[in-house]
Each structure stands twice: as structure tokens, then as C-alpha cells.
Design a protein around this motif. Structure first.
Motif, PDB file in Angstrom:
ATOM      1  N   ASP A   1     -55.530  -8.024 -11.929  1.00 17.83           N
ATOM      2  CA  ASP A   1     -54.710  -8.301 -10.747  1.00 17.83           C
ATOM      3  C   ASP A   1     -55.026  -9.673 -10.170  1.00 17.83           C
ATOM      4  O   ASP A   1     -54.125 -10.401  -9.748  1.00 17.83           O
ATOM      5  CB  ASP A   1     -54.929  -7.214  -9.684  1.00 17.83           C
ATOM      6  N   ALA A   2     -56.314 -10.047 -10.161  1.00 19.41           N
ATOM      7  CA  ALA A   2     -56.714 -11.350  -9.610  1.00 19.41           C
ATOM      8  C   ALA A   2     -56.161 -12.497 -10.453  1.00 19.41           C
ATOM      9  O   ALA A   2     -55.647 -13.494  -9.912  1.00 19.41           O
ATOM     10  CB  ALA A   2     -58.235 -11.437  -9.540  1.00 19.41           C
ATOM     11  N   GLU A   3     -56.234 -12.378 -11.785  1.00 20.41           N
ATOM     12  CA  GLU A   3     -55.693 -13.423 -12.668  1.00 20.41           C
ATOM     13  C   GLU A   3     -54.190 -13.566 -12.481  1.00 20.41           C
ATOM     14  O   GLU A   3     -53.667 -14.684 -12.394  1.00 20.41           O
ATOM     15  CB  GLU A   3     -55.995 -13.091 -14.134  1.00 20.41           C
ATOM     16  N   LEU A   4     -53.498 -12.430 -12.393  1.00 21.83           N
ATOM     17  CA  LEU A   4     -52.053 -12.448 -12.203  1.00 21.83           C
ATOM     18  C   LEU A   4     -51.700 -13.088 -10.867  1.00 21.83           C
ATOM     19  O   LEU A   4     -50.789 -13.912 -10.785  1.00 21.83           O
ATOM     20  CB  LEU A   4     -51.486 -11.028 -12.285  1.00 21.83           C
ATOM     21  N   GLU A   5     -52.445 -12.736  -9.820  1.00 22.32           N
ATOM     22  CA  GLU A   5     -52.174 -13.293  -8.498  1.00 22.32           C
ATOM     23  C   GLU A   5     -52.369 -14.810  -8.485  1.00 22.32           C
ATOM     24  O   GLU A   5     -51.599 -15.533  -7.858  1.00 22.32           O
ATOM     25  CB  GLU A   5     -53.074 -12.625  -7.449  1.00 22.32           C
ATOM     26  N   ASN A   6     -53.392 -15.306  -9.195  1.00 20.41           N
ATOM     27  CA  ASN A   6     -53.624 -16.749  -9.263  1.00 20.41           C
ATOM     28  C   ASN A   6     -52.459 -17.462  -9.944  1.00 20.41           C
ATOM     29  O   ASN A   6     -51.987 -18.505  -9.466  1.00 20.41           O
ATOM     30  CB  ASN A   6     -54.925 -17.069 -10.014  1.00 20.41           C
TER      31      ASN A   6
ATOM     32  N   MET B   1     -40.129 -16.439 -10.863  1.00 18.57           N
ATOM     33  CA  MET B   1     -40.160 -15.620 -12.081  1.00 18.57           C
ATOM     34  C   MET B   1     -39.935 -16.480 -13.331  1.00 18.57           C
ATOM     35  O   MET B   1     -40.564 -16.253 -14.358  1.00 18.57           O
ATOM     36  CB  MET B   1     -39.106 -14.504 -12.012  1.00 18.57           C
ATOM     37  N   LYS B   2     -39.065 -17.489 -13.232  1.00 19.88           N
ATOM     38  CA  LYS B   2     -38.824 -18.385 -14.363  1.00 19.88           C
ATOM     39  C   LYS B   2     -40.094 -19.149 -14.738  1.00 19.88           C
ATOM     40  O   LYS B   2     -40.336 -19.428 -15.898  1.00 19.88           O
ATOM     41  CB  LYS B   2     -37.715 -19.393 -14.040  1.00 19.88           C
ATOM     42  N   ILE B   3     -40.899 -19.487 -13.752  1.00 22.82           N
ATOM     43  CA  ILE B   3     -42.140 -20.222 -14.004  1.00 22.82           C
ATOM     44  C   ILE B   3     -43.218 -19.279 -14.541  1.00 22.82           C
ATOM     45  O   ILE B   3     -43.954 -19.621 -15.470  1.00 22.82           O
ATOM     46  CB  ILE B   3     -42.629 -20.913 -12.711  1.00 22.82           C
ATOM     47  N   VAL B   4     -43.308 -18.089 -13.951  1.00 18.02           N
ATOM     48  CA  VAL B   4     -44.388 -17.145 -14.278  1.00 18.02           C
ATOM     49  C   VAL B   4     -44.209 -16.469 -15.635  1.00 18.02           C
ATOM     50  O   VAL B   4     -45.166 -16.354 -16.406  1.00 18.02           O
ATOM     51  CB  VAL B   4     -44.521 -16.071 -13.169  1.00 18.02           C
TER      52      VAL B   4
ATOM     53  N   ALA C   1     -46.318 -13.802 -20.549  1.00 17.08           N
ATOM     54  CA  ALA C   1     -45.613 -13.029 -21.576  1.00 17.08           C
ATOM     55  C   ALA C   1     -46.573 -12.177 -22.405  1.00 17.08           C
ATOM     56  O   ALA C   1     -47.525 -12.682 -22.987  1.00 17.08           O
ATOM     57  CB  ALA C   1     -44.834 -13.969 -22.487  1.00 17.08           C
ATOM     58  N   GLY C   2     -46.317 -10.868 -22.415  1.00 14.45           N
ATOM     59  CA  GLY C   2     -47.118  -9.948 -23.209  1.00 14.45           C
ATOM     60  C   GLY C   2     -48.441  -9.552 -22.582  1.00 14.45           C
ATOM     61  O   GLY C   2     -49.115  -8.664 -23.067  1.00 14.45           O
ATOM     62  N   ARG C   3     -48.817 -10.214 -21.482  1.00 14.82           N
ATOM     63  CA  ARG C   3     -50.119  -9.904 -20.886  1.00 14.82           C
ATOM     64  C   ARG C   3     -49.997  -9.214 -19.537  1.00 14.82           C
ATOM     65  O   ARG C   3     -50.997  -8.856 -18.926  1.00 14.82           O
ATOM     66  CB  ARG C   3     -50.946 -11.181 -20.737  1.00 14.82           C
ATOM     67  N   ALA C   4     -48.752  -9.038 -19.063  1.00 18.05           N
ATOM     68  CA  ALA C   4     -48.528  -8.313 -17.816  1.00 18.05           C
ATOM     69  C   ALA C   4     -47.111  -7.759 -17.852  1.00 18.05           C
ATOM     70  O   ALA C   4     -46.191  -8.432 -18.292  1.00 18.05           O
ATOM     71  CB  ALA C   4     -48.711  -9.232 -16.616  1.00 18.05           C
TER      72      ALA C   4
ATOM     73  N   THR D   1     -45.961  -8.555  -7.617  1.00 18.15           N
ATOM     74  CA  THR D   1     -46.906  -9.576  -7.162  1.00 18.15           C
ATOM     75  C   THR D   1     -46.160 -10.764  -6.561  1.00 18.15           C
ATOM     76  O   THR D   1     -46.563 -11.308  -5.540  1.00 18.15           O
ATOM     77  CB  THR D   1     -47.824 -10.024  -8.312  1.00 18.15           C
ATOM     78  N   VAL D   2     -45.073 -11.183  -7.211  1.00 14.91           N
ATOM     79  CA  VAL D   2     -44.265 -12.302  -6.697  1.00 14.91           C
ATOM     80  C   VAL D   2     -43.722 -11.953  -5.325  1.00 14.91           C
ATOM     81  O   VAL D   2     -43.824 -12.759  -4.383  1.00 14.91           O
ATOM     82  CB  VAL D   2     -43.121 -12.650  -7.679  1.00 14.91           C
ATOM     83  N   LYS D   3     -43.138 -10.757  -5.174  1.00 19.66           N
ATOM     84  CA  LYS D   3     -42.584 -10.334  -3.871  1.00 19.66           C
ATOM     85  C   LYS D   3     -43.659 -10.341  -2.791  1.00 19.66           C
ATOM     86  O   LYS D   3     -43.440 -10.792  -1.676  1.00 19.66           O
ATOM     87  CB  LYS D   3     -41.973  -8.935  -3.976  1.00 19.66           C
TER      88      LYS D   3
END
Length: 154
Positions: free
Chosen positions: A99-104, A128-131, A136-139, A147-149
Motif C-alpha cells: 500500500d505504501a509503494e502504491l501510494e508513493n 490513472m493514465k500516468i499511474v 501494470a501487473g503489480r496492483a 488510492t487515486v480517489k
């Protein structure tokens, strides 16, 4: 033949020899899904490792959803079987982001999108286009969107 598909077939052979029913059944179903994808469309084709990985991820997601449904239906034995199959498939997927890696990653993308003038509901699509290419494939998509919202709201 792709290296990932070859690995699946080799592991299936090993599981059959070891009489590992769970692993062999799971790998058989996954290889069948891969073969169906290869012959879908106008002509048969060889899938790349990334395409095979997407199919494995899709199959793993099916197992998670089925496990949840069985759990809600009070069928713990079937839920445990689906979870075990999902764990077998997880061995063939890239390590999931914490969750921390995704949030960063999302926080960097939010800063970039807002810096480019995106705001309000339009910012969601821009972020979302940037993230998406970065994760890809890891979340899972739903996890990324949530997380974006959360970061856009807060």
C-alpha cells in the motif's frame, strides 16, 4: 513458445508426477485459458510473456472473487480451495506493490497531473493514465483507483 508458458507446462508435468492434485488442476485450467486466448480471433498466434501474465492475473482474480463468494455463501471448504488455487497462480505473477509503494507512485502522479493543469474529475483520468503503466501487473485496477480517489480527495 514463451518462457512463462513453458515454465507452466514444465511445472504441470512436475505436479502430475508428484501427484499434487491442487497444483496440477490449477495449472491445467490456466494453460487451457492461455490456449483459448491463442486461438481466439481470426487466426492462431503465439502469446507474449506479458500477455500470458495478464491471463494468469485474470485467472487469479477469478479465484479471489470465487473465494469471496463461497465465503459469503458459508462454503468454507470451497473458499479455501479457491484461495489455495489463487496462491498457486500468485507464484507466476510479479510481486504485488505494498500500500505504501502504491501510494508513493500515485502521489507522484497526482503532483504531475495537477502540475499539468488537471483538476476536479478530469484529474482522475489524467492520474490513472500516468499511474497505470507504472503499476501494470503489480496492483489491481480497483486498488489503484481507490488510492487515486483517496489522494485526490485528501
Amino acid at each position: 513458445m514463451t518462457t512463462l508458458k513453458t515454465k507452466l507446462q514444465d511445472d504441470l508435468t512436475a505436479a502430475i508426477r508428484a501427484r499434487d492434485e491442487l497444483r496440477s488442476a490449477t495449472l491445467r485450467l490456466t494453460l487451457t485459458a492461455i490456449q483459448k486466448e491463442e486461438v481466439a480471433g481470426t487466426e492462431a498466434r503465439e502469446l507474449s510473456d506479458s500477455e500470458v501474465e495478464k491471463i494468469i492475473a485474470r485467472e487469479a482474480k477469478k479465484r479471489r472473487e470465487a473465494a469471496e463468494a463461497f465465503e459469503k455463501g458459508g462454503r468454507a471448504e470451497q473458499a479455501a480451495r479457491e484461495q489455495a488455487e489463487g496462491e498457486v497462480l500468485a507464484d507466476y505473477l510479479p510481486k504485488q506493490l505494498t500500500d505504501a509503494e502504491l501510494e508513493n507512485i500515485v502521489a507522484e502522479a497526482v503532483a504531475e497531473a495537477v502540475g499539468n493543469g488537471a483538476e476536479g474529475p478530469k484529474a482522475m483520468g489524467a492520474v490513472m493514465k500516468i499511474v497505470n503503466p507504472k503499476v501494470a501487473g503489480r496492483a489491481e485496477g480497483g486498488r489503484v483507483a481507490a488510492t487515486v480517489k483517496k489522494l485526490l480527495a485528501g
